[in-house]
Design a protein around this motif. Structure first.
Motif, PDB file in Angstrom:
ATOM      1  N   GLN A  50       0.830  -1.207   0.000  1.00 49.36           N
ATOM      2  CA  GLN A  50       0.000   0.000   0.000  1.00 49.36           C
ATOM      3  C   GLN A  50       0.860   1.251   0.000  1.00 49.36           C
ATOM      4  N   GLU A  51       1.929   1.243   0.777  1.00 44.36           N
ATOM      5  CA  GLU A  51       2.837   2.390   0.833  1.00 44.36           C
ATOM      6  C   GLU A  51       3.481   2.618  -0.531  1.00 44.36           C
ATOM      7  N   HIS A  56       4.035   5.687  -5.576  1.00 46.14           N
ATOM      8  CA  HIS A  56       4.006   5.717  -7.037  1.00 46.14           C
ATOM      9  C   HIS A  56       2.933   6.671  -7.558  1.00 46.14           C
ATOM     10  N   GLU A  57       1.776   6.691  -6.909  1.00 46.00           N
ATOM     11  CA  GLU A  57       0.707   7.607  -7.327  1.00 46.00           C
ATOM     12  C   GLU A  57       1.132   9.058  -7.123  1.00 46.00           C
ATOM     13  N   LYS A  60       3.593   9.924  -9.781  1.00 41.33           N
ATOM     14  CA  LYS A  60       2.909  10.055 -11.064  1.00 41.33           C
ATOM     15  C   LYS A  60       2.215  11.406 -11.161  1.00 41.33           C
ATOM     16  N   LEU A  61       1.521  11.799 -10.089  1.00 39.78           N
ATOM     17  CA  LEU A  61       0.844  13.098 -10.087  1.00 39.78           C
ATOM     18  C   LEU A  61       1.845  14.230 -10.216  1.00 39.78           C
ATOM     19  N   GLY A  62       2.972  14.107  -9.533  1.00 37.97           N
ATOM     20  CA  GLY A  62       4.012  15.119  -9.624  1.00 37.97           C
ATOM     21  C   GLY A  62       4.561  15.226 -11.039  1.00 37.97           C
ATOM     22  N   SER A  63       4.735  14.082 -11.688  1.00 41.83           N
ATOM     23  CA  SER A  63       5.237  14.080 -13.065  1.00 41.83           C
ATOM     24  C   SER A  63       4.238  14.729 -14.010  1.00 41.83           C
TER      25      SER A  63
END
Length: 83
Positions: A50-51, A56-57, A60-63
């Motif tokens: 979960q961590e 990763h999410e 991904k949002l930052g990218s």
């Protein structure tokens, strides 16, 4: 089945120091220790999964945000160069 910190490190591709840090931060509140040695069970492995998903999410949002900013900068540069 129980795993050592070295086994979990290899399985998840994480440094042992990261797993120790997560433990100090309370990610594994019910982890068993045998003679002071951490023993990771399914509950701890699931917490790690979960961590990792959350990390990763976030990345991904930052990218995606960075890509939008780059596009905006490119558009502004194009307007400036056309002046």
């Amino acid at each position: 089945m129980r795993y050592t910190i070295g086994q979990v490190s290899a399985q998840f591709g994480l440094p042992v120091s990261t797993l120790r840090y997560y433990d100090r931060q309370g990610l594994f509140p019910h982890m068993q220790r045998v003679s002071g040695v951490r023993k990771f069970g399914e509950q701890e492995l699931e917490a790690l999964r979960q961590e990792e998903t959350e990390i990763h999410e976030t990345l991904k949002l930052g990218s995606e945000e960075n890509e939008k900013k780059r596009q905006s900068v490119d558009e502004l540069e194009a307007v400036i160069h056309s002046l």
